[in-house]
Each structure stands twice: as structure tokens, then as C-alpha cells.
Design an enzyme around this catalytic site. Structure first.
Site, PDB file in Angstrom:
ATOM      1  CE1 TYR A  56      -3.521   2.752   0.539  1.00 55.98           C
ATOM      2  CE2 TYR A  56      -2.115   3.480   2.342  1.00 55.98           C
ATOM      3  CZ  TYR A  56      -3.173   3.705   1.475  1.00 55.98           C
ATOM      4  OH  TYR A  56      -3.882   4.888   1.548  1.00 55.98           O
TER       5      TYR A  56
ATOM      6  CE  LYS B  56      -3.429   5.440  -1.813  1.00 53.25           C
ATOM      7  NZ  LYS B  56      -4.434   6.030  -2.702  1.00 53.25           N
TER       8      LYS B  56
HETATM    9  N1  LIG Z   1      -8.960   7.130   5.245  1.00 51.78           N
HETATM   10  C1  LIG Z   1      -7.669   7.375   5.390  1.00 51.78           C
HETATM   11  O1  LIG Z   1      -7.126   7.370   6.522  1.00 51.78           O
HETATM   12  C2  LIG Z   1      -6.828   7.682   4.179  1.00 51.78           C
HETATM   13  C3  LIG Z   1      -5.582   8.291   4.376  1.00 51.78           C
HETATM   14  C4  LIG Z   1      -4.801   8.562   3.268  1.00 51.78           C
HETATM   15  C5  LIG Z   1      -5.239   8.238   2.008  1.00 51.78           C
HETATM   16  N2  LIG Z   1      -6.440   7.644   1.834  1.00 51.78           N
HETATM   17  C6  LIG Z   1      -6.866   7.290   0.472  1.00 51.78           C
HETATM   18  O2  LIG Z   1      -8.101   7.921   0.206  1.00 51.78           O
HETATM   19  C7  LIG Z   1      -8.874   7.116  -0.679  1.00 51.78           C
HETATM   20  C8  LIG Z   1     -10.242   6.880  -0.065  1.00 51.78           C
HETATM   21  O3  LIG Z   1     -10.078   6.322   1.216  1.00 51.78           O
HETATM   22  P1  LIG Z   1     -11.322   6.106   2.192  1.00 51.78           P
HETATM   23  O4  LIG Z   1     -10.774   5.962   3.554  1.00 51.78           O
HETATM   24  O5  LIG Z   1     -12.363   7.107   1.915  1.00 51.78           O
HETATM   25  O6  LIG Z   1     -11.788   4.661   1.704  1.00 51.78           O
HETATM   26  P2  LIG Z   1     -13.155   3.885   1.945  1.00 51.78           P
HETATM   27  O7  LIG Z   1     -13.963   4.521   3.030  1.00 51.78           O
HETATM   28  O8  LIG Z   1     -12.778   2.454   2.100  1.00 51.78           O
HETATM   29  O9  LIG Z   1     -13.890   4.097   0.549  1.00 51.78           O
HETATM   30  C9  LIG Z   1     -13.325   3.520  -0.583  1.00 51.78           C
HETATM   31  C10 LIG Z   1     -14.178   3.831  -1.787  1.00 51.78           C
HETATM   32  O10 LIG Z   1     -13.610   3.136  -2.910  1.00 51.78           O
HETATM   33  C11 LIG Z   1     -14.605   2.274  -3.467  1.00 51.78           C
HETATM   34  N3  LIG Z   1     -13.978   1.047  -3.945  1.00 51.78           N
HETATM   35  C12 LIG Z   1     -13.296   0.127  -3.218  1.00 51.78           C
HETATM   36  N4  LIG Z   1     -12.929  -0.886  -3.998  1.00 51.78           N
HETATM   37  C13 LIG Z   1     -13.393  -0.605  -5.246  1.00 51.78           C
HETATM   38  C14 LIG Z   1     -13.362  -1.291  -6.478  1.00 51.78           C
HETATM   39  N5  LIG Z   1     -12.775  -2.479  -6.591  1.00 51.78           N
HETATM   40  N6  LIG Z   1     -13.940  -0.717  -7.555  1.00 51.78           N
HETATM   41  C15 LIG Z   1     -14.564   0.485  -7.446  1.00 51.78           C
HETATM   42  N7  LIG Z   1     -14.625   1.180  -6.302  1.00 51.78           N
HETATM   43  C16 LIG Z   1     -14.060   0.626  -5.219  1.00 51.78           C
HETATM   44  C17 LIG Z   1     -15.574   1.994  -2.325  1.00 51.78           C
HETATM   45  O11 LIG Z   1     -16.877   1.716  -2.790  1.00 51.78           O
HETATM   46  P3  LIG Z   1     -17.481   0.257  -3.040  1.00 51.78           P
HETATM   47  O12 LIG Z   1     -17.107  -0.583  -1.876  1.00 51.78           O
HETATM   48  O13 LIG Z   1     -18.931   0.555  -3.164  1.00 51.78           O
HETATM   49  O14 LIG Z   1     -16.886  -0.215  -4.318  1.00 51.78           O
HETATM   50  C18 LIG Z   1     -15.603   3.353  -1.626  1.00 51.78           C
HETATM   51  O15 LIG Z   1     -16.465   4.221  -2.301  1.00 51.78           O
HETATM   52  C19 LIG Z   1      -8.061   5.848  -0.906  1.00 51.78           C
HETATM   53  O16 LIG Z   1      -7.331   5.952  -2.104  1.00 51.78           O
HETATM   54  C20 LIG Z   1      -7.120   5.813   0.285  1.00 51.78           C
HETATM   55  O17 LIG Z   1      -5.935   5.095   0.005  1.00 51.78           O
HETATM   56  C21 LIG Z   1      -7.257   7.353   2.903  1.00 51.78           C
END
Ligand SMILES: NC(=O)c1ccc[n+]([C@@H]2O[C@H](COP(=O)([O-])OP(=O)(O)OC[C@H]3O[C@@H](n4cnc5c(N)ncnc54)[C@H](OP(=O)(O)O)[C@@H]3O)[C@@H](O)[C@H]2O)c1
Length: 268
Positions: free
Chosen positions: A157, A161
Site C-alpha cells: 500500500y 501511494k
Molecule cells: N482514510 C484514510 O485514513 C486515508 C488516508 C490517506 C489516504 N487515503 C486514500 O483515500 C482514498 C479513499 O479512502 P477512504 O478511507 O475514503 O476509503 P473507503 O472509506 O474504504 O472508501 C473507498 C471507496 O472506494 C470504493 N472502492 C473500493 N474498492 C473498489 C473497487 N474495486 N472498484 C470500485 N470502487 C471501489 C468503495 O466503494 P465500493 O465498496 O462501493 O466499491 C468506496 O467508495 C483511498 O485511495 C485511500 O488510500 C485514505
């Protein structure tokens, strides 16, 4: 200039828009008058967000239910949106979790790379072309503070990134003269459904305080077009700079491993 409908509209396409940071992008962009294309696997969740936002903000909201881990997903998404003028693409969908690299299946690691790296690269290539032809538009990549250094037990992961960070920073330089803004938004820990259900780790034992996704997204949109890399939150910026300027890379890796190991479900 921050995000602007005249430069980056009329449609914003958001991957991973069914919850978390992606849903928050949908909320804030609709409020600014953008029409939306919402992409994720869960059609029901996307439909309910679409009806809420189109009702509240009087914008057009379209839904494409798609698994972006499929090899053909980028082509399918391009075909499904070919009739729309997409001025902003938020490359947000991602998967993350903790655990020893050798304990994870190769299939899991390959799928992670497809979703976090390959699909964003393919979509940036396609929509970047269209935007360059129109001499306007924007690409916003979701990086992560995890991409600034190696993270043991989160290895693939953090590597994915780091890829997004370098791809986005390079594209910021290449596409700026063509009229296309590119940003890498690199949050630290953020409260979302994804972090709430994160595999391999006890969230209560993770170091640091998670930010609200509304604040993360607001900073990303406010700084859009001004800076290739946006790290939301003053504490996250401080940590990123300490790591970058004051610690040798090897020391960073072992420091971060010592922080994470106590929170792992399966200890090494
Ligand atoms: N939260 C954190 O702490 C954090 C920190 C730094 C960076 N990020 C980055 O921010 C982004 C969003 O994170 P988040 O925490 O909001 O994630 P999340 O709550 O897990 O949401 C992920 C989203 O991606 C979709 N998704 C997952 N697998 C998919 C697939 N195979 N095809 C299409 N859509 C898919 C999910 O929808 P479905 O399940 O409906 O497909 C959901 O809408 C990610 O790239 C993550 O690496 C997050």
C-alpha cells in the site's frame, strides 16, 4: 486559483464515491455547482447519494457501478461517460490494510495495485488527453502520508501511494502548460468507513488522531491548481517535513514499524 467550475467543470468524475473521502468530494463539489459522475461497486449507495445531491443542489448526478479492479474497468468507464464533458477527475478509489507481506495472497497484492495504481494511471491518461485538447481541466489523485516513506506491514500500500505521488507530481509539471491542473492530495489518517473496518489492525491502538474527511477534502479543493502536493492538516505537514528533512530513510522505516507493530492484529 482554487477549484473552479468554469475551469474544472462542468462534470466531476469521482471514483470511490459511495462512502468515505470520495462521498465527501461529491458533497463539496455538488455544493460548488459541479455535475457529477459517481463511480464505485455499490450501486444502491451511489443511487441514494445521487438523489440526495441532485435534489439539494440542482445538479445532474450520474452513477456508474463498476469494479475498478477489473482489467477492462477503465475502458468501460470511458465508454459510459463519452457523452459528458468531464472537467475534473478525482482518482480516489483505493484499498488498504495491514499485515505481513508474505501473509497476504498474491491476488490481494495484485488487486491492490490494479485499483490504487493501474486504474488511476489509465484514467489520467484518457481524461488528461481530453482535457489537454480542451486546454482546461484537472486531475486530483488521492495519495497518502503513507506514500512518503516505507511502511512495514503496509508495504505494498505505501509503495502504491509512493507511485501515485510521483506520477501526480510529474504530471503536474507536464500538463500545466496544456491548461490541466494536477494535484496529489496526501492525507494522514482520516475518519472513514474504510479506516473503521481496516483489516489487520486494531484502530484503537494506532498512533495519532484521525482527521475529518470534510476538512481533508476542503483543503484539497482550496489548494487545487496552486500546489502539486497538498498535505491536509498542520500536524500531518509537520510530520511529513520532519521525516523528509530530519530523519535518514532507514531510521524512518524502523521508527514507523515500532509505532505500528503494537496495533497489528497478528504480531510478527
Ligand atoms: N482514510 C484514510 O485514513 C486515508 C488516508 C490517506 C489516504 N487515503 C486514500 O483515500 C482514498 C479513499 O479512502 P477512504 O478511507 O475514503 O476509503 P473507503 O472509506 O474504504 O472508501 C473507498 C471507496 O472506494 C470504493 N472502492 C473500493 N474498492 C473498489 C473497487 N474495486 N472498484 C470500485 N470502487 C471501489 C468503495 O466503494 P465500493 O465498496 O462501493 O466499491 C468506496 O467508495 C483511498 O485511495 C485511500 O488510500 C485514505
Amino acid at each position: 486559483m482554487a477549484i473552479a467550475l468554469e475551469k474544472h467543470g462542468p462534470y466531476a468524475l469521482i471514483t470511490g464515491a459511495s462512502h468515505g473521502i470520495g462521498e465527501e468530494f461529491a458533497n463539496q463539489l455538488a455544493k460548488k455547482g459541479f455535475s457529477l459522475v459517481l463511480v464505485a461497486r455499490s450501486r444502491n449507495k451511489l443511487d441514494s447519494i445521487a438523489s440526495r445531491l441532485s435534489g439539494t443542489h440542482r445538479v445532474d448526478v450520474q452513477v456508474v457501478a463498476l469494479d475498478l479492479m477489473k482489467d477492462t474497468a477503465a475502458e468501460e468507464l470511458v465508454a459510459a461517460t463519452s457523452h459528458l464533458e468531464i472537467g475534473l477527475v478525482v482518482l480516489n478509489a483505493g484499498v488498504y490494510g495491514f499485515g505481513a507481506f508474505l501473509d497476504n495472497s498474491l491476488e490481494y497484492e495484485r488487486n491492490l495495485m490494479q485499483l490504487n495504481m493501474v486504474a488511476p494511471m489509465q484514467l489520467a491518461h484518457h481524461f488528461g488527453h481530453k482535457m489537454a485538447q480542451r486546454k482546461r481541466g484537472g486531475l486530483l489523485f488521492l495519495g497518502s502520508a503513507a506514500g512518503f516513506q516505507a511502511i512495514p506491514y503496509n508495504a505494498n500500500y505505501s509503495a502504491s501511494k509512493a507511485y501515485v505521488l510521483l506520477l501526480g507530481e510529474a504530471l503536474n509539471y507536464e500538463l500545466k502548460p496544456l491548461g490541466v491542473d494536477v494535484e496529489v492530495l496526501a492525507p494522514g489518517m482520516t475518519k472513514t468507513e474504510g479506516t473503521g473496518a481496516m483489516r489487520g489492525v486494531d484502530m484503537g491502538k494506532m498512533p495519532g488522531k484521525a482527521m475529518d474527511s470534510a476538512q481533508v477534502v476542503a483543503e484539497g479543493l482550496e489548494r487545487f491548481g496552486k500546489s502539486p502536493l497538498v498535505v491536509p492538516g498542520s500536524l500531518n505537514r509537520l510530520i511529513a517535513n520532519v521525516g523528509k528533512y530530519l530523519m535518514p530513510r532507514r531510521a524512518q522505516t524502523s521508527f514507523i514499524a515500532r509505532m505500528i507493530i503494537p496495533a497489528l492484529v497478528k504480531k510478527p
